[in-house]
Design an enzyme around this catalytic site. Structure first.
Site, short mmCIF file in Angstrom:
data_model
loop_
_atom_site.label_atom_id
_atom_site.label_comp_id
_atom_site.label_asym_id
_atom_site.label_seq_id
_atom_site.Cartn_x
_atom_site.Cartn_y
_atom_site.Cartn_z
N LEU A 1 50.99 17.91 -58.06
CA LEU A 1 50.21 17.16 -57.08
C LEU A 1 50.69 17.38 -55.63
O LEU A 1 51.89 17.43 -55.38
CB LEU A 1 50.35 15.67 -57.43
CG LEU A 1 49.70 14.66 -56.50
CD1 LEU A 1 48.19 14.67 -56.67
CD2 LEU A 1 50.24 13.25 -56.78
N ASP B 1 44.14 -0.89 -48.64
CA ASP B 1 43.98 -2.08 -47.79
C ASP B 1 44.16 -3.35 -48.62
O ASP B 1 43.87 -3.37 -49.82
CB ASP B 1 42.58 -2.04 -47.14
CG ASP B 1 42.49 -2.98 -45.95
OD1 ASP B 1 43.54 -3.38 -45.41
OD2 ASP B 1 41.35 -3.31 -45.55
N HIS C 1 53.34 -5.69 -48.10
CA HIS C 1 53.58 -4.26 -47.88
C HIS C 1 54.59 -3.73 -48.90
O HIS C 1 54.44 -2.61 -49.40
CB HIS C 1 54.06 -4.00 -46.45
CG HIS C 1 53.02 -4.34 -45.40
ND1 HIS C 1 51.72 -3.86 -45.47
CD2 HIS C 1 53.07 -5.11 -44.28
CE1 HIS C 1 51.04 -4.32 -44.43
NE2 HIS C 1 51.83 -5.09 -43.70
C1 IPE Z 1 43.07 0.85 -42.51
O1 IPE Z 1 43.32 -0.49 -42.78
C2 IPE Z 1 44.35 1.57 -42.26
C3 IPE Z 1 45.28 1.64 -43.38
C4 IPE Z 1 45.08 1.22 -44.60
C5 IPE Z 1 46.53 2.29 -43.09
P1 IPE Z 1 43.17 -1.61 -41.65
O2 IPE Z 1 43.43 -2.90 -42.33
O3 IPE Z 1 44.00 -1.30 -40.48
O4 IPE Z 1 41.63 -1.46 -41.26
P2 IPE Z 1 40.67 -2.42 -40.40
O5 IPE Z 1 41.35 -2.65 -39.10
O6 IPE Z 1 40.51 -3.69 -41.17
O7 IPE Z 1 39.39 -1.68 -40.28
C1 IPE Z 2 46.96 -2.22 -45.48
O1 IPE Z 2 47.01 -3.59 -45.70
C2 IPE Z 2 48.28 -1.65 -45.01
C3 IPE Z 2 48.28 -1.22 -43.60
C4 IPE Z 2 47.27 -1.20 -42.78
C5 IPE Z 2 49.56 -0.76 -43.08
P1 IPE Z 2 46.74 -4.61 -44.52
O2 IPE Z 2 48.03 -4.93 -43.87
O3 IPE Z 2 45.67 -4.13 -43.62
O4 IPE Z 2 46.24 -5.86 -45.34
P2 IPE Z 2 45.10 -6.90 -44.92
O5 IPE Z 2 43.86 -6.11 -44.65
O6 IPE Z 2 45.59 -7.61 -43.70
O7 IPE Z 2 44.98 -7.79 -46.10
MG MG Z 3 43.65 -4.38 -43.58
#
Ligand code: IPE
Ligand code: IPE
Ligand code: MG
Length: 255
Positions: free
Chosen positions: A135, A24, A41
């Protein structure tokens, strides 16, 4: 900083067999740099490469990465399509490399929602690396813990309806055997980057006894050193599985 100081304790555990990570913080990483979220990303994919390589070198058996949740469809259309395109491009570029490194690629999640071409690529990647023995890299894509439990219930109830199973056969082991992770050990170490301290519908059943590690590091900034810190923290923790601390100590003292 991590919220525990067990990384300084004497190691009591071997390396985790299975590490599960919620990657995240990509969006915030980009926004901090006044860049579009897409750049975050892209930077996140580079971290994936580094972490996979590190886990393979450390002889970790399974690395599970949460790439796209069943709730991430709620994001703006543009971000969802960008993520699909990035997923496809990454698979095209990386499958041969994973294969050369003896890494077995697996996907968990409801792949029927993905574009046909992407589903084909996923199946190809799995088939090509199926017999690899280093792995196991599990990518959770359109995955949700609720979905996983639900699809297990559906499979079990079909078998009951077909007379292959009886109601009394429903045990924890049987449910385990019908989850998308049936053939894998349960995660020992759960890591979430990006500062949030929640599970966001990842491997709900499987995380029952995982050690949790939360770090404020945004995923693109996460690296081998931060992972080594998480593993060290894991190694210093006493896993009691319901026993008392004394029971665990006495057990490890007996040959
Ligand atoms: C969780 O991250 C899903 C992934 C990393 C793929 P999110 O950014 O979507 O989670 P929430 O919505 O903040 O809980
Ligand atoms: C995690 O990073 C990747 C996915 C959920 C695909 P985020 O896109 O949720 O990044 P933040 O939480 O907005 O910083
Ligand atoms: Mg996120």
């Amino acid at each position: 900083m991590p919220t525990d100081d067990s990384s300084h304790a004497q190691p009591v555990n071997p390396n985790p067999r299975h590490i599960a990570i919620i990657m995240d913080g990509n969006g915030r990483w980009a926004q901090k740099r006044f860049m579009p979220r897409a750049m975050g990303h892209q930077a996140g994919v580079k971290t994936v490469r580094k972490i996979v390589e590190y886990c393979a070198n450390q002889k970790i058996e399974v690395l599970s990465l949460f790439a796209f949740s069943s709730e991430n469809w709620r994001r703006p259309e543009t971000e969802v399509s960008l993520l699909m395109a990035l997923f496809m491009a990454t698979l095209q570029r990386e499958i041969n490399k994973l294969d050369r490194n003896n890494i077995r690629l697996r996907f968990i999640g409801d792949r029927s929602a993905f574009p046909e071409k992407l589903q084909q690529k996923m199946a190809e990647g799995e088939a090509q690396t199926e017999h690899n023995t280093a792995l196991t890299l599990v990518i959770a894509a359109n995955y949700g813990g609720h979905w996983d439990i639900c699809q297990a219930f559906q499979k079990i109830s079909q078998k009951i309806a077909a007379g292959e199973l009886a109601q009394q056969d429903i045990t924890e082991t049987l449910i385990n055997q019908h989850l998308s992770t049936a053939d894998l050990p349960e995660p020992d170490l759960f890591i979430r980057t990006g500062g949030e301290q929640r599970v966001s519908n990842f491997m709900l059943w499987q995380l029952a006894y995982a050690e949790m590690y939360f770090t404020p590091a945004l995923w693109p900034d996460f690296d081998q050193n931060t992972l080594a810190e998480a593993i060290n923290s894991f190694k210093g923790r006493q896993r009691r599985f319901g026993h008392t601390g004394e029971q665990v100590l006495n057990k490890s003292n007996t040959p």
